[in-house]
Design an enzyme around this catalytic site. Structure first.
Site, short mmCIF file in Angstrom:
data_model
loop_
_atom_site.label_atom_id
_atom_site.label_comp_id
_atom_site.label_asym_id
_atom_site.label_seq_id
_atom_site.Cartn_x
_atom_site.Cartn_y
_atom_site.Cartn_z
N PHE A 206 0.88 -1.16 0.00
CA PHE A 206 0.00 0.00 0.00
C PHE A 206 0.93 1.23 0.00
CE2 PHE A 206 -2.74 -3.32 1.16
CZ PHE A 206 -4.06 -2.89 1.23
N ASP A 207 1.32 1.66 -1.18
CA ASP A 207 2.43 2.62 -1.26
C ASP A 207 2.10 3.98 -0.66
OD1 ASP A 207 4.27 0.89 -2.37
OD2 ASP A 207 3.61 1.27 -4.41
N VAL B 272 9.12 4.61 -4.90
CA VAL B 272 8.86 3.71 -3.78
C VAL B 272 9.66 2.44 -4.03
CG1 VAL B 272 7.12 2.58 -2.36
CG2 VAL B 272 6.55 4.70 -3.56
N ASN C 72 11.73 0.15 -5.76
CA ASN C 72 12.20 -0.08 -7.12
C ASN C 72 11.38 0.64 -8.18
OD1 ASN C 72 10.41 -2.26 -6.00
ND2 ASN C 72 10.16 -2.69 -8.18
N TYR C 73 10.15 1.02 -7.85
CA TYR C 73 9.25 1.59 -8.86
C TYR C 73 9.18 3.11 -8.77
CZ TYR C 73 6.76 -2.03 -11.51
OH TYR C 73 6.42 -3.01 -12.42
N GLU C 74 8.95 3.75 -9.91
CA GLU C 74 8.66 5.18 -9.99
C GLU C 74 7.24 5.38 -10.48
OE1 GLU C 74 12.71 5.59 -9.09
OE2 GLU C 74 11.82 4.27 -10.57
N TYR C 75 6.59 6.39 -9.93
CA TYR C 75 5.23 6.73 -10.34
C TYR C 75 5.15 8.24 -10.55
CZ TYR C 75 4.24 2.11 -8.41
OH TYR C 75 4.27 0.77 -8.13
N HIS D 119 -1.15 -3.19 -10.60
CA HIS D 119 -1.03 -1.89 -9.94
C HIS D 119 -2.43 -1.29 -9.87
CE1 HIS D 119 3.43 -1.50 -10.36
NE2 HIS D 119 3.21 -2.28 -11.42
N HIS E 77 0.16 -6.21 -15.07
CA HIS E 77 1.49 -6.10 -15.65
C HIS E 77 2.10 -7.49 -15.82
CE1 HIS E 77 5.70 -4.03 -15.59
NE2 HIS E 77 5.45 -4.67 -16.72
#
Length: 778
Positions: free
Chosen positions: A413-414, A495, A497-500, A550, A714
């Site tokens: 839950f980012d 967050v 490893n991921y970028e948003y 996602h 994904h």
């Protein structure tokens, strides 16, 4: 619900002396938690008094003073709009006030500041601020009136408040504090600072979001743990500086994950020794080691070297910096420059933005990141027309589809467990944003209560967006075309490893588009020799990427043609249906839209249906267009999906809001996050939207909140490695009968088009000749 104990640490209101007005002075009134001083204006004179909580300007027995017409009310200047983000001085006042309220040195030393944010005021305070205290002033925003119908005008607005989430590292308790920012003077002016505690609630069975300091301490504790060092050496790693530890929340999979302890279950990776300035450590997951960390005491609770899983060999394609791209960089890409020699078309005053008839306010919180407040459109003779009161992205959930350890536990839950705003980037011109940029800084507190600045956290700029509208008359050969321009407001965050990237686009035709851009590095797993898993994609030798989803939740407190807080909106679902064969459809070609009013919160739990072009319109039940139709704005879904995990998946205990793409609720200031305020290690089933909507409140005329959940499945590709190209996802809000015709019809032609049009008119042949020429060709 969480167990709560409440302690009133200070009075919530106070009585003040009646304000007095002398010739040439400004109106003043001491206020506490609400507006305590008011005035009304008459054409001939203004008489002032202050019985109890407001000052009336009607005829009174003992007027304090009288000013002859023309009357000018000198209202006390307000430094910050009620919706402006907290300033650094205000954050400091809030943290020092709370720390000072600690009963002992031990309690004060144990305080960790998870979040310090503006405690947003009641909507009538915002309406009054916009009407009387802050330009461009909107006097039609709905004011309190006297018995004679005269408007009540406040002398000053109530003090701003801060809301603090504080974790006590000694007692493992979380508390929520409300602090009134009574006096805030900038340190640069040599001033003083003062706050007052309004309330404090202690919660004993919740865990707040993680903090960056905890991440660093957790990594250090693990890398200093001797059994871990031995396990890593067994896998051929001698240099502990190469080891990366990403602490992940444990979620909730049973009583052992209960919030009585603050837990993390880290994922471990190992960089390869190289000269790369950003060595991609995610390319080598270190698996087979079970670690459970107590973040409260920073100690290892459980450790087990379960299985020897070899480290994947270094992939030659793993890195992404310019000097490490195999084959080198492209050499045939010419510069593309965006130039606005006369400057941008937007105007900014503090956090207030005006652009192409749009106006709104910028906000920012540690949890949500970018917030858009009080969105309205200036519609000529109809004046400033409200569209939405508050727009933001309030939650993210990322469930993984591999049933094996450690992937089945990956359901981040980012927003609620980490904070999107806390992880925002400092954006750079020419990289993250292009053109004439207006940046907004963000100010947050760190874990110890000090103020930190994220420079250029929010980017705002104009973009060319192709054709806005066009038509060519085939008889004359003349055409009219307009270029579309949009205003984009955005921020990006990382967050793990991921970028948003989160974007709100405003268009000249009255449309608003919400967009999320996904990029970054895949969360990977290691494969044993000869192993194949059906739950993902092999990316490189010994390396695979699990399938995952996602999900994003946008919260939109709509206010279509409403003053703040007015209950005059409803939601209508539209489906386009095929007509059944019969007398009404003799040619079997007819189809038509049908409308259903969503009358209550339970009825308004809906899913997308592209087969019927399903969408939802928020309408004002009292506002009409020139055709007598109700004015409205529609939510148009983009691509979407629902969760693919099983009905009994443990992650759905905390994320039952994912069961539907759309939820609609009647506004409540305490209902801010779809899974509740504290999703981290939350043992309670269905907290948030599923619980709130059981009350089934009426929505036929309400202050409407749309909760739109949109997601993507994904299935990783080799082309997503080593850094994933941006995936686009989103939805739009578009006017439906809100305007009497296209609001973009008055957009002027471009300079190039205007010159071309003059040449076309000069060269055009007579209409009759043109017609005969065309007909002869036919």
């Amino acid at each position: 619900m969480a167990n709560v104990s409440t302690a009133n640490a200070g009075s919530t209101c106070c009585q003040s002396a009646a304000p007095r007005l002398e010739q040439g002075s400004s109106l003043r009134g001491e206020v506490a938690s609400g507006i305590s001083s008011w005035a009304t204006a008459e054409e001939a004179s203004i008489a002032l008094s202050a019985p109890e909580s407001y000052a009336s300007v009607e005829t009174v027995s003992e007027p304090v003073s009288t000013i002859k017409a023309p009357a000018v009310l000198l209202l006390k200047a307000q430094q910050s709009h009620p919706l402006d983000p907290l300033s650094p001085a205000e954050i400091k006042v809030a943290t020092e006030t709370v720390r000072g309220a600690g009963k002992s040195a031990e309690i004060r030393d144990a305080m960790r500041f998870v979040e310090v944010v503006l405690n947003e005021p009641e909507k009538d305070v915002v309406a009054l601020a916009d009407a009387h205290f802050f330009p461009p002033y909107h006097p039609a925003q709905g004011l309190r009136t006297t018995a004679k119908g005269l408007p009540l005008i406040p002398f000053q607005l109530p003090p701003r408040q801060a809301k603090l989430t504080v974790y006590n590292v000694a007692s493992n308790e979380t508390s929520i504090w409300i602090v009134e920012l009574t006096e805030v003077h900038a340190l640069t002016r040599g001033g003083h600072r003062k706050g007052k505690v309004i309330s404090c609630e202690t919660l004993t069975d919740v865990q707040p979001a993680f903090d960056a300091e905890e991440y660093a301490l957790c990594e250090a504790a693990i890398k200093a743990f001797k059994p871990f060092v031995e396990a890593v050496k067994k896998r051929g790693i001698e240099n502990m500086d190469l080891v990366m530890v990403d602490p992940w929340c444990v979620g909730y999979f049973g009583e052992r994950d209960a919030p009585s302890k603050r837990l993390a279950k880290p994922l471990i990776f190992c960089r390869t020794e190289s000269d790369c300035p950003i060595e991609n450590g995610y390319a080598r997951p270190l698996e087979g080691i079970h670690i459970l960390v107590d973040l409260q005491h920073m100690r290892i609770l459980e450790f087990e070297d379960l299985e020897f899983v070899p480290l994947p060999p270094p992939d030659p394609l793993r890195n992404y910096t310019p000097s490490h791209i195999r084959g080198g960089l492209r050499s045939d890409l010419k510069p593309l420059k965006i130039m606005q020699p006369d400057g941008p078309s937007f105007r900014v005053d503090g956090y207030h933005v005006e652009w192409q008839k749009w106006n709104f306010r910028i906000g920012f919180t540690p949890r949500e990141g970018l917030v858009i407040h009080t969105v309205a459109y200036d519609d000529g003779s109809r004046g400033r027309r409200s569209v939405a009161y508050r727009l933001s992205f309030v939650e993210m959930v990322v469930p993984y589809g591999d049933p094996l350890e450690p992937h089945y536990r990956k359901n981040a839950f980012d927003a609620g467990e980490d904070g999107l705003g806390k992880n925002a980037h400092s954006l750079k011109l020419g990289c993250d944003c292009l053109g004439h940029i207006k940046y907004f800084d963000a100010f947050l507190t760190n874990y110890r209560g000090s103020v930190e600045k994220i420079e250029n956290a929010i980017c705002m700029h104009e973009e060319d967006h192709g054709i806005l509208w066009k038509h060519q008359d085939w008889r004359s050969g003349l055409s009219e075309v307009r270029r579309s321009r949009r205003l984009t407001v955005s921020f990006l965050c990382t967050v793990a490893n991921y970028e948003y990237g989160f974007y709100w686009h405003f268009y000249q035709d009255g449309k608003i588009e919400a967009e999320v851009k996904l990029t970054g590095i895949l969360s990977l797993g290691a494969l044993r020799a000869g192993e194949i898993r059906k739950y993902g994609t092999v990316i490189a030798p010994g390396l695979y990427a699990p399938v995952h989803q996602h999900f994003f939740v946008a919260r939109m407190n709509m206010a279509v043609d409403c003053v703040p807080g007015e209950q005059a909106n409803q939601v209508v679902e539209v489906n386009v249906l095929s007509e059944k064969a019969g007398s009404d459809n003799p040619h079997n070609n007819s189809f038509y839209p049908t409308e259903t009013v969503l009358k209550s919160e339970l009825q308004a739990q809906r899913d997308c249906n592209p087969l019927s072009a399903r969408h939802w319109i928020v309408r004002n039940t009292r506002s009409f267009n020139r055709m007598g139709q109700l004015t409205g704005y529609k939510l148009v879904p983009g691509s979407n999906c629902l969760p693919l995990v099983g009905e009994n998946a443990m992650m759905l205990r905390r994320a039952k809001f994912l069961h539907h793409n759309l939820w609609v609720t009647s506004y409540s200031p305490d209902e801010r996050y779809p899974g509740g305020d504290f999703p981290n290690q939350n043992p309670r089933v269905g907290e948030g939207l599923p619980t709130w909507t059981k009350r089934d409140k009426n929505l036929e005329q309400a202050d409407i909140v749309l909760w739109y959940t949109f997601g993507v499945i994904h299935v990783p590709r080799l082309e997503d490695w080593p850094v994933m190209p941006v995936e686009h996802l989103g939805f739009s809000l578009a006017p439906v009968g809100f305007f009497n015709c296209s609001p973009a019809i008055d957009v002027p032609p471009s300079e190039h088009q205007a010159n071309a049009a003059k040449e076309d008119v000069a060269a055009v042949v007579k209409p009759a000749a043109t017609t005969s020429m065309v007909i002869s060709k036919l």
